[in-house]
Scaffold this active site. Structure first.
Site, PDB file in Angstrom:
ATOM      1  N   GLY A 241      21.550 -20.798 -18.478  1.00 49.16           N
ATOM      2  CA  GLY A 241      20.897 -19.956 -19.477  1.00 49.16           C
ATOM      3  C   GLY A 241      19.546 -20.532 -19.860  1.00 49.16           C
ATOM      4  N   SER A 242      19.109 -20.214 -21.074  1.00 49.23           N
ATOM      5  CA  SER A 242      17.764 -20.592 -21.501  1.00 49.23           C
ATOM      6  C   SER A 242      17.668 -22.097 -21.777  1.00 49.23           C
ATOM      7  CB  SER A 242      17.411 -19.822 -22.770  1.00 49.23           C
ATOM      8  OG  SER A 242      18.368 -20.138 -23.762  1.00 49.23           O
ATOM      9  N   GLY A 246      20.391 -24.773 -23.364  1.00 50.90           N
ATOM     10  CA  GLY A 246      20.767 -25.974 -22.621  1.00 50.90           C
ATOM     11  C   GLY A 246      20.497 -27.250 -23.394  1.00 50.90           C
ATOM     12  N   GLU A 263      21.715 -25.570 -15.952  1.00 47.90           N
ATOM     13  CA  GLU A 263      20.879 -24.732 -15.080  1.00 47.90           C
ATOM     14  C   GLU A 263      20.074 -23.813 -15.986  1.00 47.90           C
ATOM     15  OE1 GLU A 263      20.601 -24.928 -11.924  1.00 47.90           O
ATOM     16  OE2 GLU A 263      22.378 -26.032 -11.297  1.00 47.90           O
ATOM     17  N   CYS A 297      15.981 -16.567 -12.860  1.00 46.06           N
ATOM     18  CA  CYS A 297      15.493 -17.891 -13.253  1.00 46.06           C
ATOM     19  C   CYS A 297      14.406 -18.346 -12.296  1.00 46.06           C
ATOM     20  CB  CYS A 297      16.646 -18.887 -13.279  1.00 46.06           C
ATOM     21  SG  CYS A 297      17.588 -18.889 -11.755  1.00 46.06           S
TER      22      CYS A 297
HETATM   23  P1  NAD Z   1      20.992 -17.505 -23.010  1.00 45.58           P
HETATM   24  O1  NAD Z   1      20.586 -18.919 -23.139  1.00 45.58           O
HETATM   25  O2  NAD Z   1      20.649 -16.570 -24.101  1.00 45.58           O
HETATM   26  O3  NAD Z   1      22.584 -17.407 -22.819  1.00 45.58           O
HETATM   27  C1  NAD Z   1      23.235 -18.000 -21.716  1.00 45.58           C
HETATM   28  C2  NAD Z   1      24.687 -18.239 -22.061  1.00 45.58           C
HETATM   29  O4  NAD Z   1      24.750 -19.303 -23.012  1.00 45.58           O
HETATM   30  C3  NAD Z   1      25.398 -17.050 -22.703  1.00 45.58           C
HETATM   31  O5  NAD Z   1      26.715 -16.962 -22.221  1.00 45.58           O
HETATM   32  C4  NAD Z   1      25.377 -17.417 -24.154  1.00 45.58           C
HETATM   33  O6  NAD Z   1      26.386 -16.795 -24.917  1.00 45.58           O
HETATM   34  C5  NAD Z   1      25.611 -18.917 -24.065  1.00 45.58           C
HETATM   35  N1  NAD Z   1      25.273 -19.687 -25.269  1.00 45.58           N
HETATM   36  C6  NAD Z   1      24.179 -19.571 -26.034  1.00 45.58           C
HETATM   37  N2  NAD Z   1      24.241 -20.439 -27.067  1.00 45.58           N
HETATM   38  C7  NAD Z   1      25.393 -21.119 -26.916  1.00 45.58           C
HETATM   39  C8  NAD Z   1      26.026 -22.149 -27.679  1.00 45.58           C
HETATM   40  N3  NAD Z   1      25.499 -22.619 -28.799  1.00 45.58           N
HETATM   41  N4  NAD Z   1      27.196 -22.623 -27.230  1.00 45.58           N
HETATM   42  C9  NAD Z   1      27.750 -22.165 -26.092  1.00 45.58           C
HETATM   43  N5  NAD Z   1      27.216 -21.170 -25.365  1.00 45.58           N
HETATM   44  C10 NAD Z   1      26.047 -20.654 -25.772  1.00 45.58           C
HETATM   45  O7  NAD Z   1      20.405 -16.986 -21.602  1.00 45.58           O
HETATM   46  P2  NAD Z   1      20.379 -15.498 -21.016  1.00 45.58           P
HETATM   47  O8  NAD Z   1      19.375 -14.700 -21.752  1.00 45.58           O
HETATM   48  O9  NAD Z   1      21.761 -14.970 -20.879  1.00 45.58           O
HETATM   49  O10 NAD Z   1      19.861 -15.785 -19.521  1.00 45.58           O
HETATM   50  C11 NAD Z   1      18.527 -15.932 -19.178  1.00 45.58           C
HETATM   51  C12 NAD Z   1      18.155 -17.394 -19.059  1.00 45.58           C
HETATM   52  O11 NAD Z   1      19.005 -18.050 -18.116  1.00 45.58           O
HETATM   53  C13 NAD Z   1      16.754 -17.584 -18.521  1.00 45.58           C
HETATM   54  O12 NAD Z   1      16.149 -18.627 -19.221  1.00 45.58           O
HETATM   55  C14 NAD Z   1      16.979 -17.959 -17.065  1.00 45.58           C
HETATM   56  O13 NAD Z   1      15.913 -18.674 -16.485  1.00 45.58           O
HETATM   57  C15 NAD Z   1      18.214 -18.782 -17.190  1.00 45.58           C
HETATM   58  N6  NAD Z   1      18.930 -18.888 -15.910  1.00 45.58           N
HETATM   59  C16 NAD Z   1      18.883 -20.079 -15.238  1.00 45.58           C
HETATM   60  C17 NAD Z   1      19.498 -20.190 -14.003  1.00 45.58           C
HETATM   61  C18 NAD Z   1      19.444 -21.471 -13.232  1.00 45.58           C
HETATM   62  O14 NAD Z   1      20.251 -21.631 -12.317  1.00 45.58           O
HETATM   63  N7  NAD Z   1      18.553 -22.400 -13.524  1.00 45.58           N
HETATM   64  C19 NAD Z   1      20.182 -19.099 -13.454  1.00 45.58           C
HETATM   65  C20 NAD Z   1      20.224 -17.907 -14.176  1.00 45.58           C
HETATM   66  C21 NAD Z   1      19.586 -17.819 -15.409  1.00 45.58           C
END
Ligand code: NAD
Length: 510
Positions: A241-242, A246, A263, A297
């Site tokens: 995720g973001s 992370g 990631e 990503c």
């Molecule tokens: P996001 O960070 O908003 O959410 C990702 C996940 O994290 C969701 O399931 C969310 O509920 C969970 N989450 C958020 N806060 C949390 C917490 N405090 N505790 C536990 N879980 C929590 O990201 P998004 O908008 O769903 O996805 C887009 C982002 O993901 C972009 O930044 C993209 O670059 C990144 N991404 C990275 C990769 C990689 O492999 N590097 C792959 C796909 C997406």
């Protein structure tokens, strides 16, 4: 094809709206989550989210199930994943269409995502007969020393909305052959695809009498996400995720001395040299910047163009952008679907304000699409901006199809600017000059986890280890030896002699 209910039925999703599975669908009582189609705003389905009590039930079950699963021989675990790959082949079109309906990526990419699940299953099956450890030479006579890899426990899998099924598969297929059980917390923006995947994997498990390996909890970050990352019963948390997410997850897991595989976001760039095959470069830039509506990503967000080709290449790009067909992502002729929701549209429009304030020049796009698409759809124009690498907005990952064009004269300057962002996921150079290519790939070149030559930044194969450096989190998933992140290493020394020599030749009480 277009009706979510029919697709769900074909995928074997019985009309349950529970948001948690742990050996059975739990009677979840959390707030209802509504899933909407971003292409037209229509409701796709409702899910009753998990509560803290549901989470507790699921994690206890996953923890207990680990005791049995860890003792199943790895090739037998691989057989389950082989069958999962087969089941996914059968459902590729329906699951791909569901991804498209719920997340908005075009159908070719929706199906491509399911293909990625199939590919990682195939990879994991082979891996299940490997998981090699080294044998070392002992310095002591009549001693044998080697290392072996054991299952580690319950793996927490947190996934992002933009790859709602593939990211689960990268983790789940590998973790399963490694002998781990798992708890999946998908994005709340894509609950239906998660439920469909759970049904698919459940059928495979039921046929084989396997229980408790793949568990699911859909719920809020605050209640479910926080519980998972704080949970000492989960030794590995793989979070995609973001960067902001992370950073938080990494801190919490590190505080309890757990392991995290992070990631996170990217700010990926392509450098185009004047000697490049420009037709090839143009195609790669277009797919990299516009594909998945800029919501990968690995999306190409910055384009470094040598000053000798800047104007011509920019003109070609504008022409190509004008041809991009935007609309219904289920229509095979569409090249770009909607953003994931209206919030993403707002973030895109705010980025346009920031670009103007910070001195960027919007060359193409910069607006919502309002004609020829449903009014409630989250459609925007792919956007080209002439910019400077140092602009704050360029340093950020805006999860939308915005490409910053940056001029350079010397390759060294381009590489310096290329690396001068917080993130370090994917990168590419287009050149036919061996020296430029090798410099870019060398230790003085790209600082990213992925660096390509004459291939764009997105569309990685599962055979390589996938992930990035710096604010991208340092984690690796999928191929190569990424499996080691899902196991614990044990070094074993066996004395089969009659004496007890000590290492380093130490004499103790002799
Ligand atoms: P996001 O960070 O908003 O959410 C990702 C996940 O994290 C969701 O399931 C969310 O509920 C969970 N989450 C958020 N806060 C949390 C917490 N405090 N505790 C536990 N879980 C929590 O990201 P998004 O908008 O769903 O996805 C887009 C982002 O993901 C972009 O930044 C993209 O670059 C990144 N991404 C990275 C990769 C990689 O492999 N590097 C792959 C796909 C997406």
């Amino acid at each position: 094809m277009r009706n979510a209910k029919e697709i769900l039925l074909r995928l074997g999703v019985k009309p349950v709206n529970s948001g948690a599975y742990a050996g059975e669908w739990l009677d979840t009582e959390g707030p209802e989550l509504i899933s909407y189609n971003p292409a037209n705003g229509e409701e796709l389905g409702r899910v009753r989210t998990a509560t803290a009590a549901d989470y507790e039930k699921a994690v206890a079950y996953a923890h207990e199930s680990f005791k049995e699963w860890r003792m199943v021989p790895a090739p037998k675990r691989g057989e389950i994943i082989r069958q999962l790959g087969e089941e996914l082949r059968v459902h590729k079109q329906d699951l791909g269409a569901l991804v498209t309906l719920e997340m908005g990526k075009i159908i070719a990419e929706g199906e491509g995502e399911v293909q990625e699940m199939i590919d990682i299953c195939d990879f994991a099956v082979g891996l299940s007969r490997q998981l090699y450890g080294y044998t070392m030479q002992s310095e002591r006579p009549f001693h044998r020393m080697y290392e072996q890899w054991h299952p580690i426990g319950v793996v927490g899998i947190i996934t992002s909305f933009n790859f709602p099924v593939a990211v689960w598969a990268w983790n789940a297929a590998i973790a399963a052959v490694c002998g781990d059980t798992m708890m999946w917390k998908p994005s709340s923006r894509t609950p239906l695809t998660a439920i469909a995947v759970q049904h698919i994997v459940n059928r495979v498990c039921e046929r084989n009498g396997v229980k408790g390996v793949f568990n699911l909890v859909i719920g809020s970050r605050k209640e479910i996400g926080e519980a998972l990352i704080h949970d000492k019963r989960i030794p590995v948390v793989s979070a995609t995720g973001s960067c902001a997410m992370g950073r938080h997850v990494g801190e919490v897991v590190a505080r309890r001395l757990g392991r995290s595989i992070l990631e996170l976001g990217g700010n990926n760039a392509i450098i185009v040299m004047p000697d490049a095959d420009l037709k090839l470069a143009l195609r790669a830039v277009l797919f990299g910047a516009v594909g998945t509506a800029g919501q990968r990503c690995t999306t190409t967000r910055r384009l470094f163009l040598h000053e000798d080709i800047f104007d011509d290449f920019t003109r070609s790009l504008v022409e190509a952008y004008k041809q991009v067909r935007i609309g219904d992502p289920l229509d095979p002729h569409t090249l770009m679907g909607p953003l994931v929701d209206q919030k993403a549209v707002r973030i895109y429009l705010e980025a346009m304000d920031a670009i103007r304030e910070q001195g960027g020049k919007i060359i193409y796009g910069g607006e919502k699409v309002t004609e020829g698409v449903p009014a409630a759809g989250a459609f925007v124009l792919p956007t080209l901006v002439e910019a400077k690498n140092s602009m704050p907005i360029v340093q950020e990952e805006t999860f939308a199809p915005i490409l910053y064009l940056i001029r350079f004269r010397e390759l060294d300057d381009a590489i310096r600017m290329h690396n001068d962002v917080p993130q370090g996921l994917s990168s590419a150079i287009f050149t036919t000059n061996l020296k430029y290519a090798e410099k870019f790939l060398s230790a003085m070149g790209s600082d990213c986890g992925i660096a390509n030559v004459n291939i764009g930044t997105s569309g990685a194969e599962i055979g390589g280890a996938f992930g990035g450096e710096k604010d991208t989190g340092g984690g690796r998933e999928a191929g190569s030896d990424a499996w080691k992140g899902y196991m614990r290493r044990q070094t074993n020394t066996i004395n089969w002699g009659d004496d007890m020599p000590l290492a380093q030749g130490i004499k103790f009480g002799d």
